[in-house]
Scaffold this active site. Structure first.
Site: not given
Length: 218
Positions: A101-102, A209, A186, A183
């Site tokens: 995702c990062c 990240c 998280c 985010c």
């Protein structure tokens, strides 16, 4: 580096015709570097890596700071739409594979940006993590770019004193116990026994990240 040293280095880059940008998460401690840049050259683009998962307060704070400092901000977004950011089980990646995702929302977009620029002004501090402690003020980045870390030797006390001297605004969530803000899915509040960045990706054995691990050339 103090203000004068940072100013002088930025002026050297500019005289050499280097194309510069900075990235910012628009947390309270990030504002110091933005304020310094605003005192030196307001035309340097400030890249906000807009993952689509930020707290609404962060987006509002970004707009407020940009207006107050007279900065040119640019939203940088992933080329992969959210509906494609899912694992085999159909869940969004931040729940099943936060590293990927990062990568899609942060690392990949900035990597593309490095192809178009010479200098990445980055606000990492050595006191934030073991990864950052090993960094140098100037460091190679992918695609022949250079990472410039002017805040590397700053600590929390120096950040606080600068904020106080210039009466800089604070992220609205800070008073609610959020000190390291990324985010929304998280990020959690900091408990008294926790280090600042332990509030990010809590319970996932993850504190970076990828921007400061993958986008560093050996």
């Amino acid at each position: 580096m103090n203000f004068e040293a940072i100013r002088d280095q930025l002026e050297i880059y500019k005289a050499e015709g280097k194309k510069m940008f900075t990235t910012s998460s628009f947390q309270s401690h990030s504002i110091v570097l933005l304020h310094i840049i605003s005192r030196v050259d307001k035309t340097i683009p400030v890249i906000f890596i807009n993952t689509g998962y930020h707290f609404p307060e962060t987006v509002e704070f970004k707009d407020r700071v940009a207006a107050e400092f007279g900065l040119k901000t640019v939203d940088l977004r992933s080329n992969t739409p959210k509906f494609m950011q899912r694992g085999p089980d159909g869940r969004l990646l931040f729940t099943s594979d936060p590293d990927h995702c990062c990568y899609l929302n942060k690392t990949q977009p900035v990597d593309a940006l490095l192809m178009q620029n010479d200098i990445w002004i980055n606000g990492v501090r050595a006191d934030q993590s073991a990864v950052r402690k090993s960094m140098k003020v100037e460091q190679k980045a992918p695609h022949g770019a250079i990472r410039f870390h002017p805040m590397l030797d700053w600590n929390a006390k120096m950040i606080y004193e600068y904020q106080k001297e210039y009466n800089l605004p604070k992220h609205p969530l800070e008073n609610s116990g959020y000190l390291s803000i990324g985010c929304e899915p998280c990020t959690r509040k900091v408990d008294p026994e926790m280090m600042e960045r332990e509030a990010r990706w809590y319970g996932m054995n993850k504190t970076e990240c990828g921007l400061h691990t993958d986008l560093v050339s050996k």
